[in-house]
Scaffold this active site. Structure first.
Site, PDB file in Angstrom:
ATOM      1  CG  ASN A 185       3.998  -5.651  -1.492  1.00 35.93           C
ATOM      2  OD1 ASN A 185       3.392  -6.115  -0.650  1.00 35.93           O
ATOM      3  ND2 ASN A 185       3.747  -4.345  -2.242  1.00 35.93           N
ATOM      4  NE  ARG A 211       3.894  -1.524   1.152  1.00 39.15           N
ATOM      5  CZ  ARG A 211       2.639  -1.409   0.864  1.00 39.15           C
ATOM      6  NH1 ARG A 211       1.866  -2.286   0.244  1.00 39.15           N
ATOM      7  NH2 ARG A 211       1.931  -0.529   1.618  1.00 39.15           N
ATOM      8  CG  HIS A 213       1.177   5.901   0.799  1.00 42.61           C
ATOM      9  ND1 HIS A 213       0.006   6.760   1.001  1.00 42.61           N
ATOM     10  CD2 HIS A 213       0.772   4.894   0.352  1.00 42.61           C
ATOM     11  CE1 HIS A 213      -0.905   6.116   0.144  1.00 42.61           C
ATOM     12  NE2 HIS A 213      -0.365   4.990   0.027  1.00 42.61           N
ATOM     13  NE  ARG A 246      -7.636   2.830   2.964  1.00 42.93           N
ATOM     14  CZ  ARG A 246      -6.282   2.619   2.320  1.00 42.93           C
ATOM     15  NH1 ARG A 246      -5.757   3.702   1.787  1.00 42.93           N
ATOM     16  NH2 ARG A 246      -5.821   1.422   1.876  1.00 42.93           N
ATOM     17  CD  GLU A 267       5.212   2.434  -2.357  1.00 44.27           C
ATOM     18  OE1 GLU A 267       4.274   2.500  -3.194  1.00 44.27           O
ATOM     19  OE2 GLU A 267       5.044   2.348  -1.045  1.00 44.27           O
TER      20      GLU A 267
END
Ligand code: AMP
Length: 401
Positions: free
Chosen positions: A7, A92, A181, A242, A387
């Site tokens: 990643n 990723r 996601h 956010r 993940e």
């Protein structure tokens, strides 16, 4: 089959090495951080429990991958005899636009797609590509597989992915909702169905990924039907920093009254809003906000209440969108660990079919589990997301493993 998962971000490269043939065992994991700035360092641990941490001379992703490769075969800390034991690298990748609808083997064409999405994902895609190119050099001849955050959501129909703006902005400029996601939503929905013992093709599932970033997805028959994030991860529920959904006119108004540039507003909505902005204690971590609320901080209590309410609204909307439900899944940092947040989200929803079992909800565990009451019309589950493992599994699937 030994698979390395990479990643690559703006200033860090995270990695995990899995032995998929040995019960998906994590052989080694770690990260190199502060790449390109002072204080570059590496954290590493292996399955034997050996750990190392310290400075490394790394200036770019290629050097980072080189150092990682050396550590994996290091006489002291290494876990494999030779790099040739690594059969694939799974990456990723954030944005695949409309052209990638599943995990794919990386080819020149795939790299071009990744580049075409730079403008929509300037903070991630260039670094993801750098990670791939680094692996192509360091692990010569080893196949690279791209696992895209957006791919799972490529099944969304136009009624959920289009915005109510002139159609040409979609056809000419690809402005639409993509969702993110996806790897996590795909992984936890599959895991929930497997745990429940029913084929995912027959199920309606809502997955609530509530971490620092947060998104909710309506999964119909194993495919994403709608999701709360849009063109970028800014849309949807309130997140750590956010804002989530807001009237777009707020942006013009703030620019006018505060004299802010569009970069200022971008920064304000992505980095200074959400829980951080609402709670006012200088932290975006829900644990800190819960603690302050418990000590009587009314602004923090209000922020948590709003956070839970926004998630509840999405669950209600997706219940309607799916025309019913089988399983609601909570996952990611807050979704997996905060029983108070889960209870707050589902407050008042008993009558709609969401009946929590309080004792089960209060259990802390890293295992997949059911937290609804036995007579709850809809099953409610906590499914720990992973993940890295999902990327390793998808990588194995792409290569026919
Ligand atoms: P993630 O992005 O999945 O790593 O999630 C990280 C976030 O999850 C943190 O910033 C916290 O806001 C939240 N989180 C993790 N553990 C807890 C907890 N026990 N209670 C509340 N929030 C938590």
């Amino acid at each position: 089959m030994i698979i390395l998962v990479i990643n690559a971000g703006s200033s860090s490269v995270k990695f995990t090495l899995f032995d998929m043939s040995d019960d998906k065992k994590v052989l080694a994991t770690g990260l190199i951080e502060r790449i390109g700035i002072d204080g570059t360092s590496m954290k590493y641990s292996n399955w034997k429990g050996e750990k190392s941490q310290g400075p490394v001379a790394v200036k770019n992703p290629k050097e980072a991958v080189q150092v990682i490769s050396e550590r994996l075969v290091d006489p002291k800390y290494g876990v494999i005899g030779a790099l040739s034991e690594i059969k694939a690298v799974g990456h990723r990748i954030v944005h695949g636009g409309e052209k990638v609808n599943k995990p794919v083997r990386v080819t020149e064409e795939v790299k071009q797609i990744l580049k075409d999405c730079f403008s929509m994902s300037p903070l991630h895609n260039p670094h993801n590509l750098a990670g791939i190119e680094a692996c192509e050099t360091v692990f010569k001849g080893v196949p690279n597989v791209g696992v895209f955050d957006t791919a799972f959501h490529s099944s969304m129909p136009p009624r959920t992915f289009l915005y109510g703006i002139p159609y040409e902005l979609y056809t000419q400029d690809q402005i639409r909702r993509y969702g993110f996601h996806g790897t996590s939503h795909a992984y936890v929905s599959r895991a929930a169905a497997r745990f429940d013992g029913r084929p995912i093709e027959s199920l309606k599932i809502i997955t609530a990924h509530l971490g620092n970033g947060a998104s909710i997805t309506a999964v119909k028959g194993g495919q994403s039907y709608d999701t709360s994030m849009g063109l970028t991860p800014l849309e949807g529920v309130v997140m750590g920093t956010r804002s989530g959904d807001l009237d777009p006119a707020v942006i013009f108004h703030i620019m006018k009254i505060k004299g802010l540039s569009y970069q200022d507003v971008d920064n304000l909505l992505n980095k200074k809003s959400g829980v951080l902005g609402l709670a006012g204690i200088g932290s975006s971590d829900l644990r800190d906000v819960e603690e302050a609320a418990n000590k009587g901080n009314a602004q923090c209590a209000q922020a948590l209440d709003l956070y839970a309410y926004r998630v509840r609204k999405y669950i209600g909307a997706y219940l309607a969108a799916l025309g019913g439900l089988d399983i609601l899944v909570f996952t990611a940092g807050a979704g997996e660990n905060s029983s108070t947040l889960r209870a707050a989200i589902l407050e008042g929803m008993d009558g709609l079919g969401f009946k929590l079992d309080k004792a089960k909800n209060d259990v802390r565990s890293s295992e997949i589990r059911v937290i609804s009451a036995a007579d709850s019309p809809y099953k409610i589950m906590v499914v720990p997301t992973n993940e890295e493992l999902a990327i390793a599994e998808f990588t194995g699937e792409v290569l026919g493993g």
